[in-house]
Design a protein around this motif. Structure first.
Motif, PDB file in Angstrom:
ATOM      1  N   MET A   1       0.822  -1.209   0.000  1.00 50.21           N
ATOM      2  CA  MET A   1       0.000   0.000   0.000  1.00 50.21           C
ATOM      3  C   MET A   1       0.858   1.262   0.000  1.00 50.21           C
ATOM      4  SD  MET A   1      -1.063   2.400   2.465  1.00 50.21           S
ATOM      5  CE  MET A   1      -2.166   3.771   2.185  1.00 50.21           C
ATOM      6  N   ASN A   2       1.827   1.320   0.887  1.00 49.00           N
ATOM      7  CA  ASN A   2       2.606   2.546   1.038  1.00 49.00           C
ATOM      8  C   ASN A   2       3.560   2.809  -0.120  1.00 49.00           C
ATOM      9  OD1 ASN A   2       1.983   3.831   3.777  1.00 49.00           O
ATOM     10  ND2 ASN A   2       2.181   1.652   4.288  1.00 49.00           N
ATOM     11  N   LYS A   3       3.961   1.764  -0.837  1.00 49.74           N
ATOM     12  CA  LYS A   3       4.806   1.947  -2.020  1.00 49.74           C
ATOM     13  C   LYS A   3       3.985   2.165  -3.284  1.00 49.74           C
ATOM     14  CE  LYS A   3       8.398  -0.763  -2.504  1.00 49.74           C
ATOM     15  NZ  LYS A   3       9.183  -2.013  -2.573  1.00 49.74           N
ATOM     16  N   GLY A   4       2.670   2.081  -3.182  1.00 47.94           N
ATOM     17  CA  GLY A   4       1.820   2.331  -4.344  1.00 47.94           C
ATOM     18  C   GLY A   4       1.973   1.292  -5.428  1.00 47.94           C
ATOM     19  N   LEU A   5       2.110   0.024  -5.048  1.00 46.27           N
ATOM     20  CA  LEU A   5       2.344  -1.033  -6.023  1.00 46.27           C
ATOM     21  C   LEU A   5       1.045  -1.508  -6.670  1.00 46.27           C
ATOM     22  CD1 LEU A   5       4.911  -3.260  -4.072  1.00 46.27           C
ATOM     23  CD2 LEU A   5       5.365  -1.351  -5.639  1.00 46.27           C
ATOM     24  N   THR A   6       1.176  -1.993  -7.894  1.00 44.25           N
ATOM     25  CA  THR A   6       0.099  -2.700  -8.563  1.00 44.25           C
ATOM     26  C   THR A   6       0.436  -4.182  -8.516  1.00 44.25           C
ATOM     27  OG1 THR A   6      -0.389  -0.866 -10.065  1.00 44.25           O
ATOM     28  CG2 THR A   6      -1.120  -3.065 -10.733  1.00 44.25           C
ATOM     29  N   VAL A   7      -0.434  -5.003  -7.940  1.00 46.26           N
ATOM     30  CA  VAL A   7      -0.201  -6.444  -7.829  1.00 46.26           C
ATOM     31  C   VAL A   7      -1.304  -7.164  -8.587  1.00 46.26           C
ATOM     32  CG1 VAL A   7       0.020  -8.415  -6.273  1.00 46.26           C
ATOM     33  CG2 VAL A   7       0.925  -6.187  -5.591  1.00 46.26           C
TER      34      VAL A   7
END
Length: 395
Positions: A324-330
Motif C-alpha cells: 500500500m505505502n509503495k503504491g504497487l500494482t499487484v
C-alpha cells in the motif's frame, strides 16, 4: 490405456484406465505424443492442493495427434498435430470474450468447490484436482479435449514437437506474466524462479523491449539456461545480495516490474523458510509466500508485481503495508493460453522463442514416477521431465 495416476501424497503409479470417449459434439480425442511435468504438479503430489482422489490422472501440458472429432468440430481433422491449452475455455462466455480464458464460466464442471474456496470459480484445468473440474490429465496415451475449436491449436510444420510442447502452458504462462504486468521498452524486470515458466517470463520481457532482465534462483544449471536462451542476467540468492543487486542494477530505484514464478512451496535461506514450512505442514497456512514477499519489497515505488506461481489459499506475513505505502500494482492469474498460443507458435517458427532446452529428461510414460522424483529433487540437473506415452517401456 496406460496413464500416470495419483495414489496419495507423494505416491504415483502407472496403471490402466478406461480410454477417453467423446462426450460433447465439440470434443476431440488426442493421441498424446509428448507430455511434460510442471512445478504446479508437485503441489498435487505433495498434498497441498485439495480434492485429489486416488486414481486421478495427472498432467496438463501436452501435444499430440487428433484421432477422433465430434460432429461440431470445425478447426481440426483426424491426423492434425495440435498443442492444447492447459486451461479449458468455452470461447463464448463474457470472460472468454474479454480474453480471460482461465476465468471461463463454462470450463469447470465442479464450480461449487472453488466458489466456496475463493468466492468465484475459475475455469477447469486438465489433470488438476476435482476443484478444477476433475478432468483426466495428459500423462496418458489418449485424452479428451473439450471445446477443441477454442483450446487446441494446429502446430506449424516449422515447429518441432519438442519446441511446441511448451506452448501448452509454460511459454503461455510466462508470456502472460510479462504482458499483464505491463513490461515495456526500457524497463528493468526481475523474475523470481528460473524454472520453465520463469525462463519464459524472462524471455518474453526481453522480446517486449525491457532494458534489463534479471532472473533469481539457487540452481546454477537453470540460471545458465536463462542466461543462454532467455538473454537474462542472473542472481543466485544463496550467494548474492539480491535486494542490493537489484537496486544497483536499476539506478537505485528497484525493478519496474517484479514477476514471481515460484509458487506455494517457495524456498528461501534462513529462519524464514523453517517458519513458513512448519506453518504449511501444520496447515496453519496453505502456502509459503517467500518469493512474493521478496518481490514486493524489491519492487520500486509505483511499480508492478505479478504473481505467476500457483497458490491455493492463505499465507502468513503478507507485506500489505509495503504494497500500500509503495503504491504497487499487484496482479495474478492462471494462464490465458488461448490468448497467447497462436502468437507463441509464430515466434517459435521464427526462432525467437526456443524451449526444447527445458526438456532435460525424456523418457517413456512407464518411467514417469522416476521422472517426477528427479524433477522434484532437481537431481541430475532436471529442469523438466518429458514423457512419451507411446514409447516402449525400455526406450
Amino acid at each position: 490405456m496406460k496413464a500416470l495416476q495419483w495414489q496419495g501424497v507423494n505416491k504415483l503409479a502407472v496403471g490402466d484406465v478406461p480410454d477417453p470417449q467423446l462426450r460433447n459434439p465439440g470434443d476431440i480425442i488426442v493421441k498424446v505424443t509428448r507430455t511434460v511435468t510442471c512445478g504446479s504438479d508437485l503441489h498435487l503430489l505433495g498434498g497441498y492442493i485439495p480434492f485429489m482422489e486416488k486414481g486421478d490422472v495427472l498432467g496438463h501440458e501436452f501435444l499430440g495427434e487428433v484421432v477422433e472429432t465430434g460432429p461440431d468440430v470445425r478447426r481440426h481433422r483426424v491426423g492434425d498435430r495440435v498443442v492444447v491449452s492447459s486451461f479449458i475455455a468455452c470461447g463464448s462466455c463474457w470472460f472468454c470474450d474479454q480474453d480471460l480464458y482461465s476465468l471461463c464460466d463454462n470450463g469447470n464442471t465442479n464450480p461449487a468447490i472453488t466458489e466456496t474456496m475463493w468466492g468465484q470459480a475459475p475455469s477447469g484445468c486438465f489433470g488438476y484436482s476435482h476443484a478444477m473440474g476433475g478432468n483426466q490429465g495428459s500423462h496418458a496415451e489418449y485424452i479428451r479435449v473439450p471445446f477443441a475449436d477454442v483450446g487446441a491449436f494446429t502446430v506449424p510444420e516449422a515447429v518441432s514437437d519438442e519446441r511446441a510442447l511448451f506452448a501448452s502452458d509454460s511459454a503461455a504462462t510466462g508470456w502472460m506474466g510479462a504482458d499483464l504486468s505491463g513490461v515495456k521498452p526500457g524497463d528493468v524486470v526481475a523474475v523470481w524462479g528460473a524454472g520453465a515458466v520463469g525462463q519464459m517470463a524472462a524471455r518474453a520481457s526481453v522480446l517486449l523491449g525491457a532494458d534489463r532482465v534479471i532472473i533469481i534462483d539457487r540452481y546454477d544449471n537453470r540460471l545458465e539456461q536463462a542466461a543462454k536462451h532467455a538473454g537474462a542476467e542472473t542472481l543466485n540468492y544463496t550467494r548474492d545480495d539480491v535486494a542490493g543487486e537489484l537496486r544497483e542494477r536499476s539506478g537505485g530505484r528497484g525493478p519496474d516490474v517484479c514477476i514471481e514464478a515460484v509458487g506455494m512451496e517457495a524456498h528461501t535461506p534462513g529462519a524464514q523458510f523453517a517458519y513458513d514450512q512448519l506453518k504449511q505442514q501444520l496447515r496453519l497456512q496453505t502456502d509459503r509466500p517467500a518469493a512474493v514477499r521478496d518481490a514486493i519489497h524489491a519492487c520500486r515505488k509505483g511499480g508492478s508485481v505479478f504473481v505467476l506461481g500457483v497458490y491455493a489459499g492463505f499465507v502468513d506475513k503478507f507485506p500489505l503495508g509495503a504494497l500500500m505505502n509503495k503504491g504497487l500494482t499487484v496482479r495474478g492469474a492462471q494462464m490465458h493460453g488461448q490468448r497467447y498460443i497462436p502468437m507463441l507458435l509464430e515466434r517459435m517458427a521464427r526462432d525467437e522463442l526456443v524451449t526444447e532446452h527445458l526438456a532435460t529428461h525424456v523418457m517413456p510414460l512407464g518411467q514417469a514416477p522416476e521422472g517426477y522424483r528427479l524433477f522434484k529433487e532437481k537431481e541430475d540437473g532436471c529442469v523438466r521431465a518429458v514423457f512419451l506415452p507411446h514409447a516402449a517401456a525400455g526406450a
